[in-house]
Enzyme design. Structure first.
Site, PDB file in Angstrom:
ATOM      1  N   SER A 134     -43.250 -27.705  44.572  1.00 46.52           N
ATOM      2  CA  SER A 134     -42.656 -28.433  45.693  1.00 46.52           C
ATOM      3  C   SER A 134     -41.139 -28.412  45.719  1.00 46.52           C
ATOM      4  O   SER A 134     -40.544 -28.923  46.682  1.00 46.52           O
ATOM      5  CB  SER A 134     -43.153 -29.880  45.691  1.00 46.52           C
ATOM      6  OG  SER A 134     -44.533 -29.919  45.980  1.00 46.52           O
ATOM      7  N   GLU A 157       0.784  -1.230   0.000  1.00 50.79           N
ATOM      8  CA  GLU A 157       0.000   0.000   0.000  1.00 50.79           C
ATOM      9  C   GLU A 157       0.821   1.288   0.000  1.00 50.79           C
ATOM     10  O   GLU A 157       0.365   2.304  -0.518  1.00 50.79           O
ATOM     11  CB  GLU A 157      -0.935   0.003   1.220  1.00 50.79           C
ATOM     12  CG  GLU A 157      -2.045  -1.035   1.155  1.00 50.79           C
ATOM     13  CD  GLU A 157      -3.019  -0.743   0.016  1.00 50.79           C
ATOM     14  OE1 GLU A 157      -3.613   0.352  -0.012  1.00 50.79           O
ATOM     15  OE2 GLU A 157      -3.169  -1.620  -0.857  1.00 50.79           O
TER      16      GLU A 157
END
Length: 773
Positions: free
Chosen positions: A392, A109
């Site tokens: 329960s 680049e």
């Protein structure tokens, strides 16, 4: 002749000479005028440049540039659960990016990156000249300029944006190091496949972390920066594939030219084929549920606020273990989903939902949850919902509170062997509200111990025992064990609280049972072990995670005594007998609420606690619907599908680990001064409600021999010989477990004239009793 006169004469001579020239020649400026004009323009340009350099600021980063994923990982720290956020980006520091990858990017680049001042005038002029010659649009931008465009500006192709880019690039080069600029560029650049930043690109193209990129892989990612979509060789046309490979070669050749790579290493490099594009890691399947549990923990614990979490960029390592999570899903599919037939039974086999959670008792780590079948189809997390009564499964809390009290409010001792009247629908004495709960199938059990009443889940016994222990004490015990004090259905003003009108989530309930498994030492369940975020510039946020120190919830002898009783529930005579298939020591409790609106099993081994809840919900109104008829069964109890799912999951989760025995210390010691509040209501000494200890009972317990046996409940086996089991290796005296009988009329207590069907909850809403197993 003076000097002044000579100058005037020369000027006059020049004017005369110019008048003698042709007209077209006189129209051209003299060299003096040209030079002066150029000098003035140059000075003006320099001045304008200086002014613009001063007045053009370095702006704040644009929103897109700083947007990142949150990445959620399983406990191993590498297996990904999900990514959230609109932008697939995860920032990394320059040290995490291999040096050869950095060099490949510079080579591809901007080969003058380490020498230029943020801009490259020669490159810009060359690009402009090539553009004028018709060689296509040429970039000419440095890495610094591209970083500025990505991070601070936009992708607009305008002169104004290009001008601002130039000045900001000069300033950024002065203010930041080359490594900071390169890291910013690589974190903000787009690489294709929806990946922003080099870290996301490494995962998207090679399925690895950026730190693991090879020379060839790094060079390919560098080549993608010029044309990300066109150069993806897995989807590119043959022509574009050639261009991509050529760009890869260009990057490697540049590395040799710049001295980053030897010729030999360059020649040894081969093109690294990337993996096929993968579907985005979203929240489908179990991912959304796990993310929800993790987010809920981070926010509720105060580790991070919701806005900061939503801002993104966090790498979140959870406590979830993928093998256990997969095992939970498979257990639900094998034990429940495969039994449902929505086509044949559309009114009962649809909208059946499961809530589950699994916690390590010794640490509080949440290792697995089940929030639903698929977050993409059912985005509500059932593992966290707090609107199902637990029935329960609350009875062990009643027992713990009674053991803490050691005696009823009128002085009678409470132990696991204390005897109570198990007559169905016997009115509870001393409670704040009238209550006469039936036992399942309306069975009368006669005079039985608290242990046996837990094994058979006898409602009439534990409704009375909870009142004797003190409803305020029961509530406080529940909160200390891990039930949130904010859940509905735990109001001591309601006698029905004793039988599980509380609505904790599956995860809450798992935390409470984990406290019992951990000998009374409580851990708030937690689901995130590590949290970190890399900021622009390389700084790393690592918020302080909460401490996970255990707190003293109840005494060890209390917790271990409850565990000892719950081991008998997982026995051939207990309602949790289906859990015997685990083949390991286990303790647990079934639960089925009134009208069969939910069914539960909560249980544990020494190393793992798991809860499973089952319910049905109307998808439009969200009203609870009865489970009766599900899978063609008349009634769905906690001992059925919930226990089977629990057993299947626990078998897989504990596979390959040594079998551990419970280390119980059940001796009763003085708990110290009793400062617990009581309900303030007097306790009746009615014979039907008066407990006596087994040791102190002088009269034998009799059951009419002519009474026919009552039908067995669906979640309990028929009474029979008690065989040794991993949970019950010791013989149990038969006199402590009388067989249930039909209700003898001579011992039946009168019902209250107008028993309530619902009592007021803490928020004023109706809370229906949950008198079932």
């Amino acid at each position: 002749m003076t000097l002044s006169t000579r100058r005037q004469a020369k000027r006059a001579a020049r004017r005369e000479a110019r008048r003698a020239l042709p007209l077209w020649r006189r129209m051209l400026p003299t060299w003096r005028i040209t030079l002066g004009t150029l000098t003035a323009l140059l000075l003006l340009a320099v001045g304008a440049f200086a002014v613009l350099y001063v007045i053009v600021p370095v702006p704040d980063p644009n929103a897109h540039a700083v947007a990142q994923n949150n990445i959620y990982l399983y406990a191993d720290g590498t297996t990904e659960i999900a990514r959230t956020g609109a932008v697939n980006r995860t920032d990394v520091t320059i040290d995490q990016i291999p040096l050869q990858t950095q060099q490949a990017v510079v080579s591809a680049e901007d080969r003058t990156f380490y020498q230029n001042r943020g801009i490259d005038l020669k490159g810009m002029l060359r690009a402009g000249w090539n553009t004028l010659l018709g060689k296509g649009m040429q970039g000419g931008s440095t890495i610094t300029q591209q970083y500025v465009k990505n991070y601070y500006l936009t992708q607009d192709q305008t002169f104004e944006r290009k001008g601002r880019e130039l000045f900001i690039a000069l300033k950024v080069d002065q203010q930041r190091s080359k490594n900071e600029v390169l890291a910013g560029y690589l974190n903000s650049s787009y690489f294709g496949r929806g990946a922003y930043g080099i870290q996301s690109a490494a995962h998207a193209y090679y399925g690895v972390d950026v730190s693991q990129l090879t020379l060839g892989q790094g060079a390919y990612l560098a080549s993608l920066l010029q044309a990300p979509s066109l150069y993806d060789v897995r989807t590119a046309t043959p022509a574009n594939r050639e261009k991509a490979v050529a760009r890869w070669n260009y990057a490697l050749d540049g590395m040799v030219q710049l001295g980053f790579l030897t010729t030999a290493d360059r020649n040894a490099a081969t093109f690294p084929e990337p993996i096929d594009p993968q579907p985005a890691t979203g929240l489908a399947g179990q991912a959304g549920y796990l993310v929800g549990v993790a987010d809920d923990y981070l926010i509720s614990s105060g580790t991070i606020d919701a806005a900061t979490l939503k801002a993104g960029g966090w790498r979140i390592t959870t406590t979830f273990q993928k093998p256990k999570q997969d095992a939970f899903v498979k257990a639900v599919q094998d034990e429940l989903t495969g039994e449902l037939d929505p086509k044949a039974r559309p009114t009962t086999d649809t909208d059946v939902r499961v809530a589950g959670a699994s916690v390590e008792p010794a640490t509080g780590r949440v290792v697995a949850v089940y929030g639903g079948p698929d977050y993409a189809k059912q985005p509500f997390n059932d593992a966290l919902r707090q609107d199902n009564q637990i029935g329960s499964t609350f009875k062990p809390i009643d027992l713990a509170a009674g053991l803490i009290a050691q005696h009823t409010v009128d002085g009678r001792p409470i132990t696991t062997e204390t005897r109570y009247d198990g007559t169905s629908e016997r009115p509870v004495t001393g409670g704040p509200t009238p209550y006469a709960p039936p036992n399942e199938d309306d069975v009368d059990y006669g005079n039985i111990t608290l242990r046996y009443a837990m094994v058979k889940s006898v409602n009439s016994v534990y409704a009375q025992e909870g009142v004797d222990a003190g409803l305020a004490r029961v509530r406080d015990t529940a909160v200390k064990l891990g039930i949130p004090d904010s859940v509905r259905g735990m109001d001591p003003a309601n006698t029905s609280m004793t039988l599980g009108t509380a609505t904790p989530s599956a995860l809450d309930l798992a935390g409470a049972y984990a406290t019992l498994a951990n000998h009374g030492q409580a851990h708030t369940p937690w689901s995130v072990q590590k949290l970190e975020r890399v900021n622009p510039g390389g700084a790393v946020d690592v918020p302080k995670m909460p401490d996970h120190k255990a707190t003293d919830a109840v005494g060890r002898n209390i917790a271990d005594s409850v565990t000892d009783v719950l081991r008998d529930v997982v026995s051939p005579r207990g309602t949790g007998s289906a859990a015997l298939d685990l083949g390991r020591p286990a303790a647990g409790k079934t639960g089925t609420t009134d009208a069969n609106l939910s069914a539960w099993f909560a249980g544990y081994t020494p190393e793992l606690t798991t809860t499973v809840g089952l319910f049905r919900e109307n998808p439009k109104s969200h009203a609870k619907e009865p489970l009766a008829g599900t899978a063609g069964l008349t009634r769905i109890n906690g001992g059925a599908f919930p226990t089977k799912i629990w057993t299947d999951y626990m078998t897989a989760a504990l596979s390959g680990t040594p079998t551990r025995q419970f280390d119980l210390q059940t001796g009763h010691t003085d708990p110290g001064p009793d400062n617990w509040p009581t309900t303030g209501a007097p306790t009746s000494t009615s014979p039907s409600a008066t407990p006596t200890t087994a040791a102190a009972t002088s009269a034998p317990v009799t059951t009419p021999s002519h009474a026919p046996s009552a039908p067995a409940a669906t979640d309990q086996p028929n009474p029979g010989p008690v065989a040794p089991s991993p949970q019950n290796p010791r013989p149990t005296p038969s006199q402590d477990q009388p067989s249930p009988s039909s209700r003898p009329t001579q011992t039946r207590s009168a019902r209250p004239s107008d028993p309530p069907t619902a009592t007021a909850g803490p928020s004023g809403t109706a809370v229906a009793p949950a008198p079932a197993r």
